[in-house]
Design a protein around this motif. Structure first.
Motif: not given
Lengths: 260, 228
Positions: A80-81, A159-168
């Motif tokens: 996920x990270x 789902x949020x963690x995967x999106x946040x990871x890619x974004x950040x």
């Protein structure tokens, strides 16, 4: 020349939406070729590939091939990270960071992404969601509701963690270590762990009671036996996994019941 | 041929949920509480699937999918357990124990098959090494698709073989069962609740105040059980 440089700067500032979506969707299959040699290395290259098409020369260009080859090697992170690594490494490649620096950054990134993810997701979030679903089961919720409670609560975080990871990852690039100091990641496992311990206390007796299917005295007796067994298991059960012990006891029980 | 068609929906479910454990999409639809309930729903008896799912979920709390560690594969196993228990209409004595035993044996074999798959992926990666190092997009994508497809087939084969073995074996055990249904169920619940309590302690013992919080929850839970 200036126009090309401006275009690259704009790409590096934020990924085009279509490429971001492709990378995000590929992250769900990042462990597709997980193996004991390169772990998720190939998956990282697979997820980064849409962004690498933006390198000068495009698909098949020298920079594209060199970058893809670099990232298909050994890498370890919590799945996920992995998005943090994918985003940060893609940004570094698009910014034209020297390969030697990218290699060093890549090596340093894997460990923290593994340990943060293991503590936050596998050892906190997953058990909490599972215990909430078991509590709902214990309160008598029907099948659809129990499964919906688990899937919705768990996957909101997932789902949020995967999106946040890619974004950040893409936003911070080589400075992504700052993002891993986020209070949610530092304090999260402790807060979620405390909540899970409370829910576990509720879930085990309630779920056991429903599984037994009535009979308060029997339910109370089993809860006491289970807690005693749990204490024994946690103290002395380090050498054997509970499911293996359960398998052995059940096999003996079947043998006893069938042949007697 | 009839057996194959009969098992096809369950095998497909086992294949997809077996894949969810590691390769795609890891949305935890492979967790027992979801997978066994889905299998029960496929048979037309979702409540029985949920019972099996809750039991396996309590056991699965102990084995979390940390990286390269070896763990039982609960996705396909829960489908097998849920389908077998849901097929035993009327919940005869021994059905829960026999189905749970089948699920645990399947989880063990399926966990072993995951290790084999990971080795197979490593061999495939080694054979493609020069192309991967050269940055061939076909090699990168091909290796990923190979792993995903192989995992899908792995789950399907495990589920199919398990159903082929346990579908006739479970009714045979049930027909020879001699222990009272209530006692049988009590034994199962005591075992899984003890394993779950031990697992919770192992996971959260390092969290500050976890002991007092867990005991508080336990008191509330026990109170609700006794007074409801």
């Amino acid at each position: 020349m200036t126009a090309t440089a401006n275009a690259r700067t704009s790409v590096a500032a934020s990924l085009p939406r279509g490429i971001w979506i492709r990378m995000y969707l590929r992250l769900f299959a990042v462990q597709g070729s997980w193996n004991y040699e390169s772990l998720i290395g190939n998956g990282i290259a697979f997820c980064m590939e849409p962004a690498l098409r933006l390198l000068p020369g495009g698909i098949g260009g020298q920079k594209y091939s060199e970058a893809l080859g670099r990232h298909a090697r050994y890498f370890n992170a919590h799945p996920y990270f992995a998005g943090v690594a994918v985003g940060a490494l893609a940004r570094a490649e698009l910014d034209g960071v020297p390969p030697a620096l990218i290699e060093r950054f890549r090596t340093a990134l894997g460990g923290p992404l593994g340990s943060v993810g293991d503590r936050l997701v596998w050892a906190s979030w997953l058990p909490l969601c599972s215990l909430i679903a078991l509590s709902a089961f214990g309160f008598g919720a029907p099948p659809l509701l129990v499964t919906a409670i688990f899937l919705v609560s768990y996957n909101l975080g997932h789902f949020w963690l995967r999106a946040w990871g890619l974004q950040v990852g893409f936003k911070k690039g080589l400075r992504v270590a700052d993002a891993l100091g986020n209070p949610v990641l530092r304090k999260g496992p402790q807060i979620v762990g405390t909540a899970a311990a409370l829910v576990a206390g509720l879930a085990i007796p309630l779920a056991s009671s429903r599984l037994i299917g009535g009979g308060r005295s029997l339910a109370a007796g089993i809860i006491v036996v289970a807690m005693f067994g749990g204490v024994l298991f946690s103290r002395f059960g380090g050498r054997i996994e509970g499911w293996r012990l359960s398998l052995a006891i059940l096999a003996l029980f079947v043998f006893f019941s069938v042949i007697r | 041929m009839i057996i194959l068609l009969d098992l096809l929906p369950i095998v497909m479910l086992g294949a997809f949920l077996g894949m969810d454990v590691v390769t795609f999409p890891q949305a935890m639809i492979s967790r027992p509480i979801v997978a066994a309930t889905a299998a029960g729903a496929f048979i037309g008896n979702a409540p029985a699937g949920l019972i099996m799912g809750a039991i396996l979920e309590l056991l699965a709390l102990e084995m979390l999918p940390f990286g390269a560690s070896r763990y039982p594969e609960w996705g396909s196993a829960s489908v097998v357990g849920g389908a077998l228990y849901a097929s035993a209409w009327g919940d005869p004595a021994g059905a829960l124990v026999a189905s749970l035993l089948a699920a645990l044996l399947t989880a063990m074999v399926s966990g072993w098959s995951m290790v084999r798959l990971r080795r197979s992926n490593a061999r495939r990666a080694a054979s493609l090494k020069s192309r991967l190092d050269a940055g061939s997009v076909d090699a990168v994508t091909g290796l990923q698709l190979f792993g995903l497809t192989a995992d899908l087939f792995r789950g399907a084969i495990v589920t199919f073989v398990a159903m082929l073995v346990f579908k006739p074996l479970t009714p045979a055990i049930i027909s020879a069962w001699t222990v009272d249904a209530r006692d049988s169920r009590a034994v199962v619940v005591a075992i899984v609740a003890a394993v779950a309590a031990g697992a919770i302690w192992k996971i959260f013992h390092s969290v500050p105040k976890a002991r007092i919080v867990f005991v508080s929850g336990l008191v509330i839970g026990a109170f609700l059980v006794v007074t409801r």
